[in-house]
Design an enzyme around this catalytic site. Structure first.
Site, PDB file in Angstrom:
ATOM      1  N   GLY A  35       0.489  -0.893  -0.127  1.00 28.24           N
ATOM      2  CA  GLY A  35      -0.015  -0.156   0.222  1.00 28.24           C
ATOM      3  C   GLY A  35       1.012   1.393   0.104  1.00 28.24           C
ATOM      4  N   ASP A  36       2.285   0.820  -0.205  1.00 32.31           N
ATOM      5  CA  ASP A  36       3.204   2.262   0.294  1.00 32.31           C
ATOM      6  C   ASP A  36       4.315   1.812  -1.608  1.00 32.31           C
ATOM      7  OD1 ASP A  36       4.553   4.935   0.453  1.00 32.31           O
ATOM      8  OD2 ASP A  36       3.178   4.583   2.379  1.00 32.31           O
ATOM      9  N   ASP A  37       6.025   2.827  -0.406  1.00 25.94           N
ATOM     10  CA  ASP A  37       6.660   2.031  -1.763  1.00 25.94           C
ATOM     11  C   ASP A  37       6.994   0.638  -0.945  1.00 25.94           C
ATOM     12  OD1 ASP A  37       7.201   4.857  -2.210  1.00 25.94           O
ATOM     13  OD2 ASP A  37       8.073   5.415  -0.307  1.00 25.94           O
ATOM     14  N   SER A  39       2.993  -1.460  -6.743  1.00 25.20           N
ATOM     15  CA  SER A  39       2.230  -0.470  -5.682  1.00 25.20           C
ATOM     16  C   SER A  39       1.439   0.083  -6.487  1.00 25.20           C
ATOM     17  CB  SER A  39       3.017  -0.018  -4.954  1.00 25.20           C
ATOM     18  OG  SER A  39       3.064   0.822  -3.883  1.00 25.20           O
TER      19      SER A  39
END
Length: 492
Positions: A274-276, A307
């Protein structure tokens, strides 16, 4: 004086007695470790399986092995094993480096646990059918001080919840398995974060601080409350063969975040986040500047990332201690927001320089390249408006992308442009819904060669088809070899 002398002698005898008892315990439980396999072959041949034994690769093999069940562990998914894990590690830790150290084996089962601290010369090994379940009881999560290079928690002012697997000031520590699972059960944490109900920063799954000689390998990490793997203020690190899975809308579930670390190797990992997927960091504004510990000598290779809302590889935004000499190659990006992103802004200070990327394949992207010089998010109101980051010598080469909405958004800082940007041998296939301008460049300077579609005027073509740099000499961590080890658990 004689009493003091006798007390010292007694203390020494007690230490020896404890060591003898532990060795006897490990011996009578018939759980053996060996430094090398008798069927170890050289010249790249495969290692043969020995009946009743498991083989695993590690930077250090262990002489002594015990199972969590020897310390009262119950893998029913309901019973708390926090005390069992800490007791086991504390006992094994007393062996120190004797015989190469010790290994704690986690057999098949669902092992509910709160946070526990690792020790030096130690391996935590998860069987392929073992699942560590992070407790959802906040009372089992100790609150610890903020990181000194951050000054406060990332989610809230003040402290932070300790990570599930934690260690500080360690030497020679390994977290591995034959693809065992660590389940952070992060959903309740995500709900509280979004609702603004957290007093402290969410825990990570793995965090090792001030440590040297780290291996994290052959595991599956799912549903972390926040970041997954966070080595910080550490050196000589191998992160290898990790699968990280989190819902693509889960908040801040970064995959691997090397932070103020030196000599790190990340390879053969698959991350859905959900992020990098990988975020390279080194401290936040005035706290990171004061701490002054860069992340440097980092190699990232054979990474696959999904992502949709973040970057495959991000440099920053917390980069105030500096980021230098990062080498990324053989990367696959699928349905991600950006391939490589540099995130910084006024107040960050520090630097991002000597970045080398090649062999990057991208499928369905918003941006292939993204640089942000106006990233906000300050820890407090004490940040220095004169702390201007230096971004220079950024090299991208040998890259292919398809179904891309915008080729690049490169935004430096007015009056302090990002310089030394080089892009060569890059082909970007635009989406039928591509937005214009395809290249959006402000306050950047550099060159390009053999790039399609044609870059912005700030990256003029150079004659002779110059390839951007990528160092030929290896980093020290690339020469570190893992050994084939084996052990015989009591429970197969």
């Amino acid at each position: 004086m004689e009493l003091l002398k006798n007390t010292r002698n007694l203390h020494g005898m007690n230490q020896k007695l404890v060591l003898i008892i532990i060795l006897a315990f490990l011996s009578t439980n018939k759980v053996y470790g060996r430094s090398t396999s008798p069927l170890h072959h050289h010249h790249g041949h495969h290692h043969k399986h020995i009946k009743g034994y498991f083989e695993y690769s590690a930077i250090t093999c262990r002489a002594y092995t015990a199972s969590i069940t020897d310390f009262g562990g119950v893998g029913d998914g309901v019973t708390s094993n926090t005390k069992a894990f800490q007791t086991a590690i504390d006992h094994l830790g007393q062996l120190g480096s004797v015989g190469g150290g010790s290994l704690l084996y986690v057999p098949p089962g669902r092992w509910l646990t709160g946070s526990f601290n690792l020790t030096s010369h130690f391996t935590l090994f998860l069987h392929q059918d073992a699942v560590l379940l992070a407790t959802q009881d906040e009372n089992e999560w100790t609150v610890i001080e903020p990181l000194p290079s951050y000054g406060r928690g990332r989610d809230a002012d003040g402290g932070r919840y300790i990570s599930l697997i934690f260690g500080t000031n360690l030497t020679d520590v390994i977290i591995t398995g034959n693809n065992g699972t660590i389940n952070g059960q992060g959903s309740p944490w995500w709900v509280k974060y979004r609702a603004g109900q957290l007093k402290y920063t969410r825990p990570y799954l793995i965090e090792l601080m001030y440590s040297d000689g780290i291996q994290i390998s052959n595991l599956t990490l799912i549903d972390s409350p926040s970041w997954n793997v966070h080595p910080i203020y550490s050196s000589n690190i191998i992160i290898q063969g990790i699968t990280i899975l989190a819902p693509i809308r889960s908040p801040n579930t970064d995959g691997i975040n090397p932070d103020s670390c030196t000599n790190t190797r990340i390879e053969d990992c698959y991350i859905v986040s959900g992020d990098d997927c990988v975020a390279v960091k080194s401290g936040w504004d005035e706290y990171g500047i004061a701490y002054g510990m860069p992340t440097q000598q980092l190699v990232i290779r054979r990474l696959t990332c999904i992502s949709p809302t973040s970057a495959v590889i991000a440099l920053g935004s917390e980069m105030s201690g500096g980021i230098q000499d990062v080498r990324a190659e053989d990367i696959v990006a699928i349905n991600s927001e950006s391939g490589v992103r540099i995130k910084t802004g006024v107040g960050r200070g520090g630097f991002v320089k000597d970045i080398y990327v090649k062999g990057f394949t991208m499928h369905t992207m918003k941006w292939a390249f993204w640089m942000t010089g106006n990233y906000g998010s300050h820890p407090d109101d004490k940040w220095d408006p004169n702390a201007i980051p230096i971004i220079q010598n950024i090299n991208y080469r040998d890259m292919v992308a398809e179904n891309v909405t915008m080729a690049a958004k490169l935004e430096g800082i007015a009056g302090d442009p990002f310089t030394g940007i080089c892009i060569s041998n890059v082909t970007i296939g635009m989406s039928q819904f591509a937005k214009k301008p395809i290249w959006n460049c402000t306050d950047v300077e550099g060159v390009s060669s053999d790039v399609t579609p044609q870059p912005c005027a700030a990256l003029p073509p150079v004659e002779g088809g110059k390839a951007c740099e990528f160092p030929e000499e290896k980093l020290p961590i690339e020469d570190v070899k893992v050994h084939m080890c084996y052990y015989k658990p009591k429970y197969m």
